[in-house]
Design a protein around this motif. Structure first.
Motif, PDB file in Angstrom:
ATOM      1  N   ARG A   2       0.948  -1.163  -0.157  1.00 24.73           N
ATOM      2  CA  ARG A   2       0.102   0.051  -0.136  1.00 24.73           C
ATOM      3  C   ARG A   2       0.981   1.251  -0.152  1.00 24.73           C
ATOM      4  N   GLY A  84      -8.045  -2.529  -0.185  1.00 29.20           N
ATOM      5  CA  GLY A  84      -8.091  -3.673   0.670  1.00 29.20           C
ATOM      6  C   GLY A  84      -8.085  -3.177   2.103  1.00 29.20           C
ATOM      7  N   THR A 119      -4.710  -6.691   3.371  1.00 27.44           N
ATOM      8  CA  THR A 119      -5.503  -7.954   2.668  1.00 27.44           C
ATOM      9  C   THR A 119      -6.389  -7.332   1.684  1.00 27.44           C
ATOM     10  N   SER A 120      -5.967  -7.850   0.288  1.00 27.03           N
ATOM     11  CA  SER A 120      -6.464  -7.399  -0.793  1.00 27.03           C
ATOM     12  C   SER A 120      -8.054  -7.665  -0.779  1.00 27.03           C
ATOM     13  N   LEU A 121      -8.817  -6.987  -1.330  1.00 20.20           N
ATOM     14  CA  LEU A 121     -10.332  -7.375  -1.509  1.00 20.20           C
ATOM     15  C   LEU A 121     -10.477  -8.529  -2.302  1.00 20.20           C
ATOM     16  N   ASP A 122      -9.417  -9.131  -3.349  1.00 17.72           N
ATOM     17  CA  ASP A 122      -9.438 -10.129  -3.969  1.00 17.72           C
ATOM     18  C   ASP A 122      -9.579 -11.526  -2.963  1.00 17.72           C
ATOM     19  N   ASP A 123      -8.972 -11.214  -1.674  1.00 20.61           N
ATOM     20  CA  ASP A 123      -8.900 -12.355  -0.791  1.00 20.61           C
ATOM     21  C   ASP A 123      -9.814 -12.100   0.468  1.00 20.61           C
TER      22      ASP A 123
END
Length: 210
Positions: A2, A84, A119-123
């Motif tokens: 980030r 994230g 933590t990415s919003l992909d995870d």
């Protein structure tokens, strides 16, 4: 990774039980204040208790990291602007907060904003995040995004009418009930449950200077 934040925007009294435990009413609109980026520390760094600050409390929170420059964000597009989530500790000098008419001093000391890894919003589904705070291994706080008075999309839409968000900016979304004082020698951990945590030991200012 980030980018560094230009600002850390915080939300007060966004869990009704926390507002009640401090004798406060739930606000009718989001209650916003700022912490300076100079307060930021990482996991493993020390939280320093300032001399003559009185009681200093932990406040575990879910932090939202902005992914792109934006203003006037629509609620239904809010998640598109989020890079994230991070665990965040909104460390607070409680007696100074009560004595001052605004909270910059109580919230703004160096080391008063520990932040963990992104933590990415992909995870993760940001709508289903839980924050847990532990002091010396004992659970002291637990809160879920569904328990917030104002949801993350509402917060982004509201705040972006006031200020432009830059990539890396952090929104601390409020703390659940269970806040309490820290003392030298404590270890405090704020975890986004099952994902990432920020852990910090607590030291007196005089010991840090030595």
């Amino acid at each position: 990774m980030r980018p560094p934040p230009s600002k850390i925007l915080c939300v007060g009294r966004n869990y009704a039980p926390h507002a009640a435990e401090l004798g406060n009413e739930v606000p009718s609109q989001p209650l916003l204040f700022l912490k300076p980026p100079s307060a930021l520390i990482s996991s493993g760094d020390a939280i320093v208790l300032p001399q003559d600050a009185g009681r200093v409390d932990f406040e575990g929170e879910i932090g939202v990291v902005i992914g792109r420059r934006a203003r006037f964000i629509a609620q239904d597009e809010a998640w598109d602007h989020i890079l994230g989530l991070v665990p965040l500790n909104d460390v607070t000098a409680r007696e100074l907060q009560r004595s001052d008419s605004q909270w910059s001093r109580a919230k703004g000391f160096d080391t008063f904003c520990p932040v963990g890894k992104l933590t990415s919003l992909d995870d993760i589904d940001g709508r289903e995040a839980t924050v847990v705070t532990r002091v010396n291994g004992e659970e002291r706080q637990r809160g879920h995004t569904s328990e917030m008075v104002f949801s993350i999309p509402v917060l982004l839409a509201y705040a972006s009418r006031i200020m432009t968000f830059e990539p890396g900016d952090i929104i601390a979304t409020g703390t659940p009930a269970g806040v309490g004082p820290l003392k030298a020698g404590d270890e405090v951990e704020v975890e986004i449950l099952g994902l990432t945590a920020v852990t910090n030991r607590v030291v007196e200012e005089s010991a840090e200077r030595a």
